[in-house]
Design a protein around this motif. Structure first.
Motif, PDB file in Angstrom:
ATOM      1  N   LEU A  25       0.745  -1.238   0.092  1.00  0.00           N
ATOM      2  CA  LEU A  25       0.226  -0.141   0.198  1.00  0.00           C
ATOM      3  C   LEU A  25       0.981   0.742   0.289  1.00  0.00           C
ATOM      4  N   LYS A  26       1.405   1.596   1.124  1.00  0.00           N
ATOM      5  CA  LYS A  26       2.955   2.041   0.686  1.00  0.00           C
ATOM      6  C   LYS A  26       3.541   3.179  -0.567  1.00  0.00           C
ATOM      7  N   ASP A  27       4.037   1.505  -1.167  1.00  0.00           N
ATOM      8  CA  ASP A  27       4.510   1.527  -2.800  1.00  0.00           C
ATOM      9  C   ASP A  27       3.477   2.930  -3.691  1.00  0.00           C
ATOM     10  N   ARG A  28       2.223   2.233  -2.984  1.00  0.00           N
ATOM     11  CA  ARG A  28       1.715   1.968  -4.210  1.00  0.00           C
ATOM     12  C   ARG A  28       1.070   3.726  -4.592  1.00  0.00           C
ATOM     13  N   PHE A  29       0.927   4.478  -2.902  1.00  0.00           N
ATOM     14  CA  PHE A  29       1.093   5.087  -2.704  1.00  0.00           C
ATOM     15  C   PHE A  29       1.552   6.389  -3.507  1.00  0.00           C
ATOM     16  N   GLU A  30       3.455   5.990  -2.803  1.00  0.00           N
ATOM     17  CA  GLU A  30       3.814   6.993  -3.205  1.00  0.00           C
ATOM     18  C   GLU A  30       4.227   7.007  -5.412  1.00  0.00           C
ATOM     19  N   LYS A  31       4.541   6.171  -5.545  1.00  0.00           N
ATOM     20  CA  LYS A  31       4.636   6.190  -6.515  1.00  0.00           C
ATOM     21  C   LYS A  31       2.770   6.990  -7.779  1.00  0.00           C
ATOM     22  N   ASN A  32       1.777   7.201  -7.520  1.00  0.00           N
ATOM     23  CA  ASN A  32       0.185   7.476  -7.737  1.00  0.00           C
ATOM     24  C   ASN A  32       0.069   8.663  -6.347  1.00  0.00           C
ATOM     25  N   MET A  33       1.080  10.224  -6.748  1.00  0.00           N
ATOM     26  CA  MET A  33       0.695  10.807  -5.724  1.00  0.00           C
ATOM     27  C   MET A  33      -0.484  11.600  -6.303  1.00  0.00           C
ATOM     28  N   ASN A  34      -0.759  11.950  -7.382  1.00  0.00           N
ATOM     29  CA  ASN A  34      -1.441  12.695  -8.207  1.00  0.00           C
ATOM     30  C   ASN A  34      -3.274  11.876  -7.503  1.00  0.00           C
ATOM     31  N   ARG A  35      -3.181  10.617  -7.272  1.00  0.00           N
ATOM     32  CA  ARG A  35      -4.479  10.134  -6.663  1.00  0.00           C
ATOM     33  C   ARG A  35      -4.638  10.987  -5.207  1.00  0.00           C
ATOM     34  N   HIS A  36      -3.794  11.499  -4.616  1.00  0.00           N
ATOM     35  CA  HIS A  36      -4.118  11.800  -2.943  1.00  0.00           C
ATOM     36  C   HIS A  36      -2.569  13.254  -2.727  1.00  0.00           C
ATOM     37  N   LYS A  37      -3.162  14.162  -3.493  1.00  0.00           N
ATOM     38  CA  LYS A  37      -1.976  15.186  -3.434  1.00  0.00           C
ATOM     39  C   LYS A  37      -2.013  16.000  -1.896  1.00  0.00           C
ATOM     40  N   GLY A  65      -7.205  -8.379  -6.542  1.00  0.00           N
ATOM     41  CA  GLY A  65      -7.455  -7.760  -8.360  1.00  0.00           C
ATOM     42  C   GLY A  65      -7.593  -6.275  -7.966  1.00  0.00           C
ATOM     43  N   GLY A  66      -8.183  -5.567  -6.570  1.00  0.00           N
ATOM     44  CA  GLY A  66      -8.145  -4.156  -7.590  1.00  0.00           C
ATOM     45  C   GLY A  66      -7.286  -2.984  -6.520  1.00  0.00           C
ATOM     46  N   GLU A  67      -6.048  -3.737  -6.725  1.00  0.00           N
ATOM     47  CA  GLU A  67      -5.366  -2.517  -5.495  1.00  0.00           C
ATOM     48  C   GLU A  67      -5.798  -1.064  -5.660  1.00  0.00           C
ATOM     49  N   PRO A  68      -6.128  -1.344  -3.958  1.00  0.00           N
ATOM     50  CA  PRO A  68      -7.012  -0.502  -4.017  1.00  0.00           C
ATOM     51  C   PRO A  68      -5.764   0.738  -3.332  1.00  0.00           C
ATOM     52  N   ASP A  69      -5.876   1.935  -3.277  1.00  0.00           N
ATOM     53  CA  ASP A  69      -5.245   3.505  -3.055  1.00  0.00           C
ATOM     54  C   ASP A  69      -6.073   4.399  -2.319  1.00  0.00           C
ATOM     55  N   VAL A  70      -5.609   5.042  -1.552  1.00  0.00           N
ATOM     56  CA  VAL A  70      -6.241   6.385  -0.658  1.00  0.00           C
ATOM     57  C   VAL A  70      -6.572   7.565  -2.214  1.00  0.00           C
ATOM     58  N   VAL A  71      -7.402   7.673  -2.306  1.00  0.00           N
ATOM     59  CA  VAL A  71      -8.595   8.934  -3.136  1.00  0.00           C
ATOM     60  C   VAL A  71      -8.663   9.747  -2.437  1.00  0.00           C
ATOM     61  N   ASN A  72      -9.167  10.100  -1.346  1.00  0.00           N
ATOM     62  CA  ASN A  72      -9.710  10.800  -0.542  1.00  0.00           C
ATOM     63  C   ASN A  72      -9.364  11.069   0.564  1.00  0.00           C
ATOM     64  N   ILE A  81     -10.065   7.851   2.268  1.00  0.00           N
ATOM     65  CA  ILE A  81     -11.110   7.090   1.951  1.00  0.00           C
ATOM     66  C   ILE A  81     -10.241   6.006   0.630  1.00  0.00           C
ATOM     67  N   PHE A  82     -10.036   5.139   0.274  1.00  0.00           N
ATOM     68  CA  PHE A  82      -9.565   4.094  -0.070  1.00  0.00           C
ATOM     69  C   PHE A  82     -11.202   2.949  -1.638  1.00  0.00           C
ATOM     70  N   TYR A  83     -10.234   3.759  -2.744  1.00  0.00           N
ATOM     71  CA  TYR A  83     -11.095   2.367  -3.628  1.00  0.00           C
ATOM     72  C   TYR A  83     -10.066   1.763  -4.868  1.00  0.00           C
ATOM     73  N   ASP A  84     -10.881   0.751  -4.947  1.00  0.00           N
ATOM     74  CA  ASP A  84     -10.032   0.265  -6.234  1.00  0.00           C
ATOM     75  C   ASP A  84      -9.525   0.899  -7.164  1.00  0.00           C
ATOM     76  N   CYS A  85      -7.827   0.989  -7.438  1.00  0.00           N
ATOM     77  CA  CYS A  85      -6.996   1.775  -8.524  1.00  0.00           C
ATOM     78  C   CYS A  85      -7.320   0.543  -9.497  1.00  0.00           C
ATOM     79  N   SER A  86      -7.142  -0.429  -9.742  1.00  0.00           N
ATOM     80  CA  SER A  86      -7.229  -1.545 -10.851  1.00  0.00           C
ATOM     81  C   SER A  86      -6.859  -1.110 -12.315  1.00  0.00           C
TER      82      SER A  86
END
Length: 193
Positions: A25-37, A65-72, A81-86
């Motif tokens: 989750l941390k790796d995904r969070f850091e690679k996708n900062m556009n989702r949770h500025k 297979g949802g690849e959840p990430d923080v979106v808000n 708030i986490f959504y599936d981001c696959s």
């Protein structure tokens, strides 16, 4: 996940499993900062570590297979708030009809499960149409697949259910019989922590 999930519950995670999931989750969070500025991982992690049940739900989202990430972040409720981001509808949640009523209405070729029961077992909720559109504002998902979304009671009462996808540069909302299922249709979830 099969029909028998109705009376079962999610397995608790071992310390090793929790640490492994938090790393993913941390790796995904850091690679996708556009989702949770403007959000900070350490605060998200602290919330997750304080709520093992929600961490188990995120693990189920990940396993399917949802690849959840923080979106808000909801400031009023102090919830992430986490959504599936696959990129496509989660593979482990496809080929399911909308709900138990739809599943039981099928006489032949029943799918193994339904979206509503699977989400309940996982401790999550299907995205609403509004949430699906918010997700698509972050980046484009479901370019080849589609996802069931929460269906208003009046539509469901008449036998229908809604699903969404992204085609031709637009989000589309469609209807289908709730008992239908397809290899390219699954469902996306949301979780508040």
């Amino acid at each position: 996940m099969t029909k028998e999930i109705k009376n079962s519950k999610i397995q608790e995670l071992s310390l090793e499993q929790r640490e492994e999931l938090l790393t993913v989750l941390k790796d995904r969070f850091e690679k996708n900062m556009n989702r949770h500025k403007d959000l900070v991982w350490e605060k998200v992690q602290a919330k997750l570590e304080a709520n093992k049940e929600k961490l188990c739900s995120l693990n189920e989202m990940e396993k399917t297979g949802g690849e959840p990430d923080v979106v808000n972040y909801d400031k009023k409720k102090d919830e992430y708030i986490f959504y599936d981001c696959s990129a496509e509808s989660p593979k482990g949640r496809r080929s399911v009809c909308y709900d138990r009523e739809a599943l039981e209405s099928r006489k032949k070729h029943k799918p193994e499960n339904n979206a509503i029961d699977m989400a309940a077992f996982m401790g999550v909720e299907l995205l609403t149409e509004e949430q699906y559109r918010e997700l698509q504002d972050l980046e484009n998902f479901d370019k080849k697949t589609s996802s069931w979304v929460q269906t208003p009671a009046d539509i469901r009462k008449l036998g229908g259910a809604l699903f969404c996808d992204y085609r031709y540069g637009h989000v589309f909302v469609y209807h289908n019989g709730a008992e239908s299922y397809y290899a390219a249709r699954g469902f996306r979830c949301s979780l508040r922590v």
